[in-house]
Design a protein around this motif. Structure first.
Motif, PDB file in Angstrom:
ATOM      1  N   MET A   1     -78.186 -64.395 -62.826  1.00 30.38           N
ATOM      2  CA  MET A   1     -78.747 -64.941 -62.333  1.00 30.38           C
ATOM      3  C   MET A   1     -80.395 -63.846 -61.254  1.00 30.38           C
ATOM      4  SD  MET A   1     -77.334 -67.306 -58.663  1.00 30.38           S
ATOM      5  CE  MET A   1     -78.067 -67.955 -58.004  1.00 30.38           C
ATOM      6  N   SER A   2     -79.486 -62.756 -60.835  1.00 29.19           N
ATOM      7  CA  SER A   2     -80.466 -62.256 -59.979  1.00 29.19           C
ATOM      8  C   SER A   2     -82.019 -61.880 -60.505  1.00 29.19           C
ATOM      9  CB  SER A   2     -80.662 -60.993 -59.306  1.00 29.19           C
ATOM     10  OG  SER A   2     -79.673 -60.186 -60.199  1.00 29.19           O
ATOM     11  N   GLU A   3     -81.782 -61.739 -61.614  1.00 28.85           N
ATOM     12  CA  GLU A   3     -83.082 -61.262 -62.837  1.00 28.85           C
ATOM     13  C   GLU A   3     -84.274 -62.776 -63.210  1.00 28.85           C
ATOM     14  OE1 GLU A   3     -84.468 -60.491 -67.657  1.00 28.85           O
ATOM     15  OE2 GLU A   3     -82.662 -59.397 -66.771  1.00 28.85           O
ATOM     16  N   ALA A   4     -83.754 -63.797 -62.936  1.00 24.91           N
ATOM     17  CA  ALA A   4     -84.649 -64.969 -63.090  1.00 24.91           C
ATOM     18  C   ALA A   4     -84.970 -65.267 -61.832  1.00 24.91           C
ATOM     19  CB  ALA A   4     -83.631 -65.878 -63.647  1.00 24.91           C
ATOM     20  N   PHE A   5     -83.892 -65.523 -60.531  1.00 24.67           N
ATOM     21  CA  PHE A   5     -85.011 -65.142 -58.614  1.00 24.67           C
ATOM     22  C   PHE A   5     -86.138 -64.006 -59.008  1.00 24.67           C
ATOM     23  CE2 PHE A   5     -85.294 -63.404 -55.093  1.00 24.67           C
ATOM     24  CZ  PHE A   5     -85.633 -64.056 -53.888  1.00 24.67           C
ATOM     25  N   VAL A   6     -85.608 -62.449 -58.967  1.00 27.54           N
ATOM     26  CA  VAL A   6     -86.977 -61.916 -59.277  1.00 27.54           C
ATOM     27  C   VAL A   6     -87.971 -61.931 -60.293  1.00 27.54           C
ATOM     28  CG1 VAL A   6     -87.515 -59.197 -59.479  1.00 27.54           C
ATOM     29  CG2 VAL A   6     -85.488 -59.882 -58.661  1.00 27.54           C
ATOM     30  N   LYS A   7     -88.478 -62.921 -61.250  1.00 21.34           N
ATOM     31  CA  LYS A   7     -89.689 -62.651 -61.659  1.00 21.34           C
ATOM     32  C   LYS A   7     -90.012 -64.335 -61.157  1.00 21.34           C
ATOM     33  CE  LYS A   7     -90.364 -64.886 -66.435  1.00 21.34           C
ATOM     34  NZ  LYS A   7     -90.078 -65.274 -67.619  1.00 21.34           N
ATOM     35  N   THR A   8     -88.862 -65.264 -60.726  1.00 21.75           N
ATOM     36  CA  THR A   8     -89.425 -66.129 -60.142  1.00 21.75           C
ATOM     37  C   THR A   8     -90.812 -65.719 -58.567  1.00 21.75           C
ATOM     38  OG1 THR A   8     -87.979 -67.984 -61.000  1.00 21.75           O
ATOM     39  CG2 THR A   8     -89.395 -68.561 -58.854  1.00 21.75           C
ATOM     40  N   PHE A   9     -89.819 -65.061 -58.201  1.00 20.91           N
ATOM     41  CA  PHE A   9     -89.815 -64.111 -56.709  1.00 20.91           C
ATOM     42  C   PHE A   9     -91.176 -63.446 -57.093  1.00 20.91           C
ATOM     43  CE2 PHE A   9     -90.217 -61.552 -53.196  1.00 20.91           C
ATOM     44  CZ  PHE A   9     -90.094 -62.971 -51.896  1.00 20.91           C
ATOM     45  N   LYS A  10     -91.477 -63.210 -58.188  1.00 21.33           N
ATOM     46  CA  LYS A  10     -93.172 -62.017 -58.485  1.00 21.33           C
ATOM     47  C   LYS A  10     -93.874 -63.077 -58.805  1.00 21.33           C
ATOM     48  CE  LYS A  10     -91.273 -57.530 -59.328  1.00 21.33           C
ATOM     49  NZ  LYS A  10     -91.023 -56.931 -61.542  1.00 21.33           N
ATOM     50  N   ARG A  11     -93.751 -64.431 -59.358  1.00 21.14           N
ATOM     51  CA  ARG A  11     -94.747 -65.010 -60.257  1.00 21.14           C
ATOM     52  C   ARG A  11     -95.601 -66.180 -58.234  1.00 21.14           C
ATOM     53  NH1 ARG A  11     -91.821 -69.289 -63.451  1.00 21.14           N
ATOM     54  NH2 ARG A  11     -91.513 -69.587 -61.195  1.00 21.14           N
ATOM     55  N   ASP A  12     -95.024 -66.427 -58.346  1.00 25.73           N
ATOM     56  CA  ASP A  12     -94.806 -67.492 -57.702  1.00 25.73           C
ATOM     57  C   ASP A  12     -94.905 -67.018 -55.854  1.00 25.73           C
ATOM     58  OD1 ASP A  12     -94.262 -69.254 -59.146  1.00 25.73           O
ATOM     59  OD2 ASP A  12     -92.284 -69.378 -58.492  1.00 25.73           O
ATOM     60  N   TYR A  13     -94.579 -65.923 -55.822  1.00 23.27           N
ATOM     61  CA  TYR A  13     -94.702 -65.156 -53.798  1.00 23.27           C
ATOM     62  C   TYR A  13     -95.608 -64.306 -53.830  1.00 23.27           C
ATOM     63  CZ  TYR A  13     -91.955 -69.396 -52.659  1.00 23.27           C
ATOM     64  OH  TYR A  13     -90.682 -70.045 -53.023  1.00 23.27           O
ATOM     65  N   VAL A  14     -95.401 -63.019 -55.170  1.00 22.32           N
ATOM     66  CA  VAL A  14     -95.844 -61.806 -54.871  1.00 22.32           C
ATOM     67  C   VAL A  14     -97.261 -61.664 -54.842  1.00 22.32           C
ATOM     68  CG1 VAL A  14     -96.163 -59.320 -55.542  1.00 22.32           C
ATOM     69  CG2 VAL A  14     -93.126 -60.937 -54.933  1.00 22.32           C
ATOM     70  N   ARG A  15     -97.378 -62.200 -56.767  1.00 27.28           N
ATOM     71  CA  ARG A  15     -98.742 -62.027 -57.736  1.00 27.28           C
ATOM     72  C   ARG A  15     -99.606 -63.264 -57.266  1.00 27.28           C
ATOM     73  NH1 ARG A  15     -95.674 -60.547 -62.800  1.00 27.28           N
ATOM     74  NH2 ARG A  15     -95.229 -58.423 -62.497  1.00 27.28           N
ATOM     75  N   VAL A  16     -99.522 -64.157 -56.643  1.00 29.63           N
ATOM     76  CA  VAL A  16    -100.594 -65.414 -56.051  1.00 29.63           C
ATOM     77  C   VAL A  16    -101.288 -64.457 -55.860  1.00 29.63           C
ATOM     78  CG1 VAL A  16    -100.802 -67.181 -54.178  1.00 29.63           C
ATOM     79  CG2 VAL A  16     -98.116 -66.851 -55.093  1.00 29.63           C
ATOM     80  N   LYS A  17    -101.996 -63.713 -54.901  1.00 32.99           N
ATOM     81  CA  LYS A  17    -103.308 -63.323 -53.595  1.00 32.99           C
ATOM     82  C   LYS A  17    -103.047 -61.667 -54.157  1.00 32.99           C
ATOM     83  CE  LYS A  17    -103.041 -64.633 -49.047  1.00 32.99           C
ATOM     84  NZ  LYS A  17    -103.400 -64.815 -48.625  1.00 32.99           N
ATOM     85  N   PRO A  18    -103.985 -60.986 -54.247  1.00 34.98           N
ATOM     86  CA  PRO A  18    -103.519 -59.914 -53.739  1.00 34.98           C
ATOM     87  C   PRO A  18    -103.255 -59.419 -52.296  1.00 34.98           C
ATOM     88  CG  PRO A  18    -106.085 -60.212 -54.865  1.00 34.98           C
ATOM     89  CD  PRO A  18    -105.558 -61.299 -54.219  1.00 34.98           C
ATOM     90  N   LEU A  19    -102.175 -58.274 -52.628  1.00 29.98           N
ATOM     91  CA  LEU A  19    -101.796 -58.089 -50.900  1.00 29.98           C
ATOM     92  C   LEU A  19    -102.105 -56.826 -50.939  1.00 29.98           C
ATOM     93  CD1 LEU A  19     -98.527 -59.691 -51.195  1.00 29.98           C
ATOM     94  CD2 LEU A  19    -100.367 -60.024 -50.092  1.00 29.98           C
ATOM     95  N   PRO A  20    -102.895 -56.141 -49.465  1.00 30.41           N
ATOM     96  CA  PRO A  20    -103.243 -55.146 -49.273  1.00 30.41           C
ATOM     97  C   PRO A  20    -102.216 -53.412 -49.584  1.00 30.41           C
ATOM     98  CG  PRO A  20    -103.408 -55.997 -47.465  1.00 30.41           C
ATOM     99  CD  PRO A  20    -102.674 -56.637 -48.366  1.00 30.41           C
ATOM    100  N   ASP A  21    -101.593 -53.490 -48.953  1.00 30.07           N
ATOM    101  CA  ASP A  21    -100.164 -52.773 -49.352  1.00 30.07           C
ATOM    102  C   ASP A  21     -98.895 -53.222 -48.869  1.00 30.07           C
ATOM    103  OD1 ASP A  21     -99.816 -53.488 -46.446  1.00 30.07           O
ATOM    104  OD2 ASP A  21    -101.454 -51.965 -45.813  1.00 30.07           O
TER     105      ASP A  21
END
Length: 59
Positions: A1-21
């Motif tokens: 379950m946590s593996e799926a959450f991390v994948k979704t979190f990265k895909r839908d939040y972290v990688r949406v736009k470049p973050l400076p730091d």
């Protein structure tokens, strides 16, 4: 379950736009988690967010 959450979190939040730091990412995490729990649809929960699903089951 946590593996799926991390994948979704990265895909839908972290990688949406470049973050400076990393500091910017760390500041945004609480908002992202709130959005995920309150708004983000999940196919395993019949396209409800986690909180929507819990509210529907506890009525």
């Amino acid at each position: 379950m946590s593996e799926a959450f991390v994948k979704t979190f990265k895909r839908d939040y972290v990688r949406v736009k470049p973050l400076p730091d990393a500091e910017t990412v760390l500041r945004r995490i609480p908002g992202w988690i709130e959005d995920y729990n309150e708004v983000h649809p999940d196919s395993a929960l019949r396209m409800c967010s986690p909180r929507e699903f819990i509210r529907a089951r506890t009525k």
